[in-house]
Design a protein around this motif. Sequence first.
Motif, PDB file in Angstrom:
ATOM      1  N   LEU A   1       2.550  -6.799  12.562  1.00  0.00           N
ATOM      2  CA  LEU A   1       3.491  -5.940  11.703  1.00  0.00           C
ATOM      3  C   LEU A   1       3.066  -5.545  10.279  1.00  0.00           C
ATOM      4  CD1 LEU A   1       6.735  -7.802  12.736  1.00  0.00           C
ATOM      5  CD2 LEU A   1       5.612  -5.753  13.878  1.00  0.00           C
ATOM      6  N   VAL A   2       1.952  -6.186   9.963  1.00  0.00           N
ATOM      7  CA  VAL A   2       1.473  -5.888   8.426  1.00  0.00           C
ATOM      8  C   VAL A   2       0.088  -5.858   8.496  1.00  0.00           C
ATOM      9  CG1 VAL A   2       3.263  -7.493   7.743  1.00  0.00           C
ATOM     10  CG2 VAL A   2       0.943  -8.381   7.986  1.00  0.00           C
ATOM     11  N   PRO A   3      -0.739  -4.869   7.389  1.00  0.00           N
ATOM     12  CA  PRO A   3      -2.106  -4.683   7.392  1.00  0.00           C
ATOM     13  C   PRO A   3      -2.708  -5.803   6.608  1.00  0.00           C
ATOM     14  CG  PRO A   3      -0.960  -3.438   5.651  1.00  0.00           C
ATOM     15  CD  PRO A   3       0.271  -3.912   6.619  1.00  0.00           C
ATOM     16  N   GLN A   4      -2.175  -7.021   6.365  1.00  0.00           N
ATOM     17  CA  GLN A   4      -2.833  -7.838   5.655  1.00  0.00           C
ATOM     18  C   GLN A   4      -3.360  -9.022   6.628  1.00  0.00           C
ATOM     19  OE1 GLN A   4      -0.065  -6.636   4.263  1.00  0.00           O
ATOM     20  NE2 GLN A   4      -1.032  -5.745   2.742  1.00  0.00           N
TER      21      GLN A   4
ATOM     22  N   GLY B   1       0.550   4.079  -2.595  1.00  0.00           N
ATOM     23  CA  GLY B   1       1.169   3.218  -3.798  1.00  0.00           C
ATOM     24  C   GLY B   1       0.242   2.332  -4.506  1.00  0.00           C
ATOM     25  N   ALA B   2      -1.105   2.724  -4.253  1.00  0.00           N
ATOM     26  CA  ALA B   2      -1.885   1.842  -5.226  1.00  0.00           C
ATOM     27  C   ALA B   2      -1.973   0.337  -4.818  1.00  0.00           C
ATOM     28  CB  ALA B   2      -1.900   2.248  -6.812  1.00  0.00           C
ATOM     29  N   LEU B   3      -1.887   0.360  -3.465  1.00  0.00           N
ATOM     30  CA  LEU B   3      -1.787  -1.121  -3.193  1.00  0.00           C
ATOM     31  C   LEU B   3      -3.022  -1.507  -2.278  1.00  0.00           C
ATOM     32  CD1 LEU B   3       1.844  -1.251  -2.289  1.00  0.00           C
ATOM     33  CD2 LEU B   3       0.928  -2.093  -4.376  1.00  0.00           C
ATOM     34  N   GLU B   4      -4.359  -0.757  -2.416  1.00  0.00           N
ATOM     35  CA  GLU B   4      -5.209  -1.020  -1.545  1.00  0.00           C
ATOM     36  C   GLU B   4      -5.885  -2.578  -1.545  1.00  0.00           C
ATOM     37  OE1 GLU B   4      -6.113   3.248  -3.035  1.00  0.00           O
ATOM     38  OE2 GLU B   4      -5.067   1.468  -3.837  1.00  0.00           O
ATOM     39  N   TRP B   5      -5.730  -2.991  -2.906  1.00  0.00           N
ATOM     40  CA  TRP B   5      -6.016  -4.313  -3.106  1.00  0.00           C
ATOM     41  C   TRP B   5      -5.434  -5.293  -2.270  1.00  0.00           C
ATOM     42  CZ3 TRP B   5      -2.223  -7.798  -4.346  1.00  0.00           C
ATOM     43  CH2 TRP B   5      -0.900  -7.111  -4.763  1.00  0.00           C
ATOM     44  N   SER B   6      -4.277  -5.174  -1.601  1.00  0.00           N
ATOM     45  CA  SER B   6      -3.530  -6.122  -0.963  1.00  0.00           C
ATOM     46  C   SER B   6      -3.823  -6.035   0.570  1.00  0.00           C
ATOM     47  CB  SER B   6      -1.935  -5.731  -0.728  1.00  0.00           C
ATOM     48  OG  SER B   6      -1.660  -4.667  -0.135  1.00  0.00           O
ATOM     49  N   VAL B   7      -4.861  -5.060   1.014  1.00  0.00           N
ATOM     50  CA  VAL B   7      -5.459  -5.222   2.339  1.00  0.00           C
ATOM     51  C   VAL B   7      -6.601  -5.569   2.243  1.00  0.00           C
ATOM     52  CG1 VAL B   7      -5.803  -3.437   4.401  1.00  0.00           C
ATOM     53  CG2 VAL B   7      -3.797  -2.987   2.614  1.00  0.00           C
ATOM     54  N   GLN B   8      -6.815  -6.726   3.057  1.00  0.00           N
ATOM     55  CA  GLN B   8      -8.305  -7.491   2.969  1.00  0.00           C
ATOM     56  C   GLN B   8      -9.272  -6.468   3.893  1.00  0.00           C
ATOM     57  OE1 GLN B   8      -5.013  -9.068   3.366  1.00  0.00           O
ATOM     58  NE2 GLN B   8      -5.214  -9.422   1.097  1.00  0.00           N
ATOM     59  N   LYS B   9     -10.519  -6.705   3.664  1.00  0.00           N
ATOM     60  CA  LYS B   9     -11.563  -6.037   4.287  1.00  0.00           C
ATOM     61  C   LYS B   9     -11.528  -6.245   5.858  1.00  0.00           C
ATOM     62  CE  LYS B   9     -14.687  -5.375   0.488  1.00  0.00           C
ATOM     63  NZ  LYS B   9     -15.751  -5.776  -0.186  1.00  0.00           N
ATOM     64  N   SER B  10     -11.139  -7.510   6.361  1.00  0.00           N
ATOM     65  CA  SER B  10     -10.938  -7.886   7.442  1.00  0.00           C
ATOM     66  C   SER B  10     -10.239  -6.996   8.465  1.00  0.00           C
ATOM     67  CB  SER B  10     -10.626  -9.395   7.786  1.00  0.00           C
ATOM     68  OG  SER B  10      -9.411  -9.569   7.176  1.00  0.00           O
ATOM     69  N   ARG B  11      -9.291  -6.455   7.799  1.00  0.00           N
ATOM     70  CA  ARG B  11      -8.265  -5.409   8.554  1.00  0.00           C
ATOM     71  C   ARG B  11      -8.611  -4.071   8.254  1.00  0.00           C
ATOM     72  NH1 ARG B  11      -3.289  -7.577   9.968  1.00  0.00           N
ATOM     73  NH2 ARG B  11      -3.611  -6.145  11.592  1.00  0.00           N
ATOM     74  N   ARG B  12      -9.518  -3.699   7.618  1.00  0.00           N
ATOM     75  CA  ARG B  12      -9.858  -2.303   7.397  1.00  0.00           C
ATOM     76  C   ARG B  12     -11.007  -1.991   8.299  1.00  0.00           C
ATOM     77  NH1 ARG B  12     -10.873  -1.971   0.720  1.00  0.00           N
ATOM     78  NH2 ARG B  12      -9.233  -3.350   0.041  1.00  0.00           N
ATOM     79  N   ALA B  13     -11.185  -0.680   8.508  1.00  0.00           N
ATOM     80  CA  ALA B  13     -12.469  -0.299   9.368  1.00  0.00           C
ATOM     81  C   ALA B  13     -13.770  -0.989   9.390  1.00  0.00           C
ATOM     82  CB  ALA B  13     -12.726   1.102   9.038  1.00  0.00           C
TER      83      ALA B  13
END
Length: 381
Positions: A82-85, A259-271
């Motif tokens: 449910l969350v991208p973190q 929303g300039a919240l990229e810092w809150s999404v860890q690399k493990s959840r990104r592409a």
Amino acid sequence: MLVRDESPLKRTPLHALHVARGGKMVPFAGYEMPVQYPAGVLKEHLHTRSAAGLFDVSHMGQLALQAKSGKFEDAALALERLVPQDIVAVPPGRQRYAQFTKDDGGILDDLMVANFGDHLFLVVNAACKTEDEAHLRAHLSETCVIDSLSQRALIALQGPKAESALAKLCAGVSAMRFMDSGPRQVAGFDCFVSRSGYTGEDGFEISVPAEHAEALVTALLDNADVLPIGLGARDSLRLEAGLCLYGHDIDTTTTPVEGALEWSVQKSRRAGGARAGGFPGAEKILSQFEKGASRRRVGLRAQGRAPVREGAPLFVDSASSEAIGKVTSGGFGPSLNTPLAMGYLPTALAENGTQVFAEVRGQRLPLQVAAMPFVPNTYKR
């Protein structure tokens, strides 16, 4: 036909204390809450920056999420749907900022998630807490037990003297670092304490059983360094800190990247990450990480003395007829003695130093895109 909502406002466990101390009570998120005390918003704001301010945030939602298997990792993996973190990587005794996202990438709410060992402790926004709990139950009930901790109050103690004030009532609190979180005894009561807050200052949030809330707050207010602070100063403090207010700076129409919240999404959840995607809106959000978004939340500093309020349209110059964005939060920054705002602009105009204009009562006022936080944070890392 319009049907007027006649439901009475709810009250927090500290309502009587607010009234006794002269709090000016106003409706907020379905609750009767103090907007200020006799000292006034300006003095309350500056006192929090110089000493310690105490805020009642008991209107917020508190939830416990536990996997039916009893394993922390199973609860964390469930919430990651449910969350991208990255929730699995949150160590015991730590917490992380997160967002519930929609299938189109918009934000349903933002929240704090703490690892309490065998379960997760969540704090969600007051206006969204009913929907958030329903959202969790709809998606996670098969694998998790969701408990609403509605019989707990929540208070925030913020400012440079917050540590010394709380240390008198809570052993070992001085050893905590920013985003540490877990059970603690405070004034003899079983509490959950996190070293976090919503002001940009060092401080703590304390969850306490409702029946002990007034006794705990009274003990804290017996310290001359601590004053009760209302919603007015809470808003000006978080604006100076560049922190989002849900429903204003972020909402269902904004993504974490916008929303300039990229810092809150860890690399493990990104592409390319170990657990990339798998959350609502992942396709759009991860695409924006790679290609950028068309707009972005920015800080704005007025070049005059007039405050620019929420909703003011933004223009590229003093004469153009087509708005390019809008202000989402705005007011006076007492610490800097100047008006401050946040808003959305096309990404091409989001660089610090760019000049734009806000329309206020038919006049175009110049603003400059500025780095956030406006006031440096003082978190104890």
